[in-house]
Design an enzyme around this catalytic site. Structure first.
Site, PDB file in Angstrom:
ATOM      1  N   HIS A 217      61.990   9.715  10.093  1.00  0.00           N
ATOM      2  CA  HIS A 217      60.868   8.797  10.257  1.00  0.00           C
ATOM      3  C   HIS A 217      59.635   9.537  10.743  1.00  0.00           C
ATOM      4  CE1 HIS A 217      64.414   6.189  10.560  1.00  0.00           C
ATOM      5  NE2 HIS A 217      63.670   5.311   9.945  1.00  0.00           N
ATOM      6  N   GLY A 398      52.298  -0.271  13.300  1.00  0.00           N
ATOM      7  CA  GLY A 398      53.222  -1.401  13.341  1.00  0.00           C
ATOM      8  C   GLY A 398      52.663  -2.574  14.129  1.00  0.00           C
ATOM      9  N   SER A 437      59.276  -2.890  17.782  1.00  0.00           N
ATOM     10  CA  SER A 437      58.210  -3.712  18.356  1.00  0.00           C
ATOM     11  C   SER A 437      58.086  -5.033  17.614  1.00  0.00           C
ATOM     12  CB  SER A 437      56.879  -2.962  18.338  1.00  0.00           C
ATOM     13  OG  SER A 437      56.432  -2.744  17.018  1.00  0.00           O
ATOM     14  N   GLY A 478      66.453  -6.475  23.357  1.00  0.00           N
ATOM     15  CA  GLY A 478      66.316  -5.026  23.350  1.00  0.00           C
ATOM     16  C   GLY A 478      67.307  -4.284  24.220  1.00  0.00           C
ATOM     17  N   ARG A 535      63.799   6.051  19.556  1.00  0.00           N
ATOM     18  CA  ARG A 535      63.680   7.316  18.838  1.00  0.00           C
ATOM     19  C   ARG A 535      63.194   8.455  19.721  1.00  0.00           C
ATOM     20  NH1 ARG A 535      60.557   4.778  13.652  1.00  0.00           N
ATOM     21  NH2 ARG A 535      62.261   3.499  12.890  1.00  0.00           N
ATOM     22  N   ASP A 548      54.652   5.582  27.899  1.00  0.00           N
ATOM     23  CA  ASP A 548      55.325   4.969  26.750  1.00  0.00           C
ATOM     24  C   ASP A 548      54.337   4.113  25.961  1.00  0.00           C
ATOM     25  OD1 ASP A 548      57.789   4.014  25.266  1.00  0.00           O
ATOM     26  OD2 ASP A 548      56.972   2.128  26.012  1.00  0.00           O
ATOM     27  N   GLY A 550      54.801   1.585  23.935  1.00  0.00           N
ATOM     28  CA  GLY A 550      55.090   0.160  24.010  1.00  0.00           C
ATOM     29  C   GLY A 550      54.622  -0.450  25.311  1.00  0.00           C
TER      30      GLY A 550
END
Length: 583
Positions: A217, A398, A437, A478, A535, A548, A550
């Site tokens: 990826h 994304g 996400s 999650g 990942r 991070d 996110g």
């Protein structure tokens, strides 16, 4: 670099449409991916594979007799959404149950898992086998944490052949698990890949160096080494895979040299020759090998070696015929085209009449979604760069895809209740963003809407319920915990501060401001953490010193929401009496 496209955001869908047009004898388009366009015997197990786009021939190219019955196709390097997986599996189902199989990535696990729950709830027996062949992504005593790369092909091929032979779901699942356990892969990269529309690759490998242990990826490898000769590279790959072989390994192996997008076939063949000599010197017999592009990563300059240790049972199914757009083996009997149209079931639309309070709150939700879209667009590039440090670089893209779709869906549902608007927004976010996400934000937005419902009036207690439901959806789906270096590290301080401020008598807006500040501070503090999920986990050291993505995007979003609400309240408070402003 990808040069042929109209709109980069529509690249994956446009490419899939063209793929179907070029391969209509094999596949038919359904909402979410493709299924076989040829007849499937009644009662046959349906192997449904999938993942992000950008890996052709995986995944859509492996749909056809002797292999997969369908493929769910996400955006570039992003998991297909749960709804996409569900619709593809429904269309592929022939009455024998469904086996879902895909690489072991967090977003795929979340979305395919949601689809499996939904299919089973409807009486379609569904199982899952994740592919975990990449030896660089976790040690041998943590096989379940390894990610899937080119070993996808061995698992898909044997499971598909078993289904084609008429075996039941239990047996197809057993053979897929067995194949996965006996498959090992290792990859190298010489330079990174470039997403459509991007100006730079997701990463670069220094001149004269090679990156070992790459993902598919766009993730960089886990270590860099001086560029080897072909013989040295063959020795490195073979020795590391043989050192990791399964306990019950025999002396017959499938060897797959897989190009990742830019390495030319002549180079792959040269390397395969070196590998074949080394394996033979170890007393191994190579059975029906493969050498070429099988699981790619757009234009990545790199390759991988996969070994599958066979036994008599697995060899039978590896050697069985298959006929797909990108993978052919042996000779299959011709199949007639399906005699009835392939269509999705239409979902019932909500007809509940919104209360005035729920409709008004819904309009506020539409305005807030627009603000979320604006802040994500503003920071899209920096979020992508942050994600590329130890991930695949697609977080900004994304999030942009997801929030664009969510804002548009919310606007389209204007006039409905806040619950209906957030349901539409959450589903759209999940569908378009894909990946981890997409699953988390989509589910959380939907959960918040369900908590708010369609009431006659709303109080701070409803705000408490919505924030709690939002947080619970993310933590339950999650499975991340504080300290794992994920969005949760900003989310939980946000939730806890919000609830604590309400308990101390603050209004919902005051509590939101304090909670947003706590989230932003907590997001910055994730720079000191090593990732334990997703990942970025195999590249933990590279992630140190960087927050991070996110957590950062969550902090940006809640701060923008808080600022917007404050500005709206200030505007209302300063408006002259009698102009419709509320106190």
């Amino acid at each position: 670099m990808t040069q042929i496209f109209d709109n980069p955001a529509e690249f994956a869908d446009d490419a899939l449409d063209g793929f179907v047009a070029a391969n209509r004898n094999y596949v038919a388009r359904v909402d979410g991916g493709v299924v076989r366009s040829t007849e499937v015997p009644a009662g046959q197990v349906a192997l449904v594979v999938g993942g992000g786009s950008g890996h052709y021939p995986a995944f859509a190219g492996l749909v056809g007799p002797g292999l997969a019955a369908g493929s769910a196709c996400g955006n570039m390097f992003a998991s297909p959404a749960a709804g996409q997986v569900y619709r593809v599996a429904k269309a592929a189902n022939a009455g024998g149950g469904v086996l879902l199989s895909y690489g072991n990535y967090a977003g795929d696990v979340l979305h395919f898992g949601q689809a499996q729950l939904r299919l089973n709830a409807e009486g379609i027996e569904t199982r899952t086998v994740t592919v975990t062949d990449d030896i660089a992504s976790a040690p041998i005593d943590q096989l379940e944490k390894r990610r899937g790369i080119a070993g996808d092909l061995t698992v898909f091929k044997i499971a598909g052949a078993a289904a084609e032979a008429g075996l039941n779901l239990d047996e197809v699942e057993r053979l897929a698990i067995k194949t996965n356990y006996r498959t090992r892969s290792l990859g190298v990269a010489f330079d990174g890949c470039t997403l459509p529309g991007a100006k730079e690759p997701l990463f670069h490998v220094p001149a004269g160096q090679m990156s070992l242990g790459l993902g598919i990826h766009g993730e960089p490898g886990i270590s860099e080494h001086p560029m080897p000769t072909a013989s040295e590279l063959a020795e490195l790959l073979v020795s590391k895979l043989l050192a990791d072989k399964p306990d019950d390994a025999g002396d017959r192996v499938v060897a797959i040299v897989n190009g990742l997008g830019t390495v030319k076939y002549d180079e792959l063949f040269l390397l395969f020759g070196k590998i074949e000599k080394l394996l033979s010197a170890e007393g191994l017999t190579i059975v029906e090998p493969e050498c070429g592009e099988l699981v790619t990563s757009l234009d990545m300059s790199g390759l991988s070696l996969t070994l599958l240790w066979l036994d008599e049972e697995l060899e039978q199914y590896w050697s069985a015929p298959a006929d797909t757009p990108a993978f052919r083996k042996g000779s299959m009997a011709p199949r007639a085209a399906r005699t009835q149209a392939i269509a999705d079931d239409a979902e019932a639309t909500e007809t509940e009449q919104a209360t005035p309070a729920a409709a008004e709150l819904g309009q506020q939700a539409v305005a807030l979604l627009a603000q979320v879209r604006d802040v994500v667009v503003e920071h899209e590039e920096e979020l992508g760069k942050l994600d590329a440090i130890a991930g695949d670089g697609d977080h900004g893209i994304g999030m942009r895809r997801g929030v664009d779709a969510a804002a548009a869906a919310g606007e389209a549902a204007s006039g409905s209740s806040v619950a209906r608007i957030l349901l539409a927004a959450g589903e759209a976010w999940s569908e378009k963003a894909g990946g981890t996400s997409g699953a988390l934000w989509g589910s959380a937005v939907i959960a918040a809407g369900q908590a708010l419902g369609n009431r006659d009036s709303y109080t701070d207690a409803d705000a408490r319920a919505a924030v709690t439901a939002f947080a619970n959806a993310i933590t339950e789906l999650g499975k991340a915990e504080p300290g794992d270096k994920t969005m949760v590290d900003a989310l939980l301080p946000f939730r806890d501060t919000f609830l604590a401020e309400l308990d101390c008598g603050a209004s919902a807006n005051q509590a939101l401001a304090a909670a947003a500040a706590a989230a932003e501070s907590a997001a910055a503090a994730t720079a000191d953490l090593r990732p334990l999920k997703g990942r970025a986990r195999p590249l933990a050291e590279k992630s140190l010193g960087h927050p991070d993505p996110g957590a950062v995007s969550f902090g940006l979003i809640v701060n923008r929401i808080s600022q917007f609400i404050d500005s709206q309240l200030a505007t209302a408070a300063s408006a002259p009496a009698g102009n419709g402003a509320t106190e």
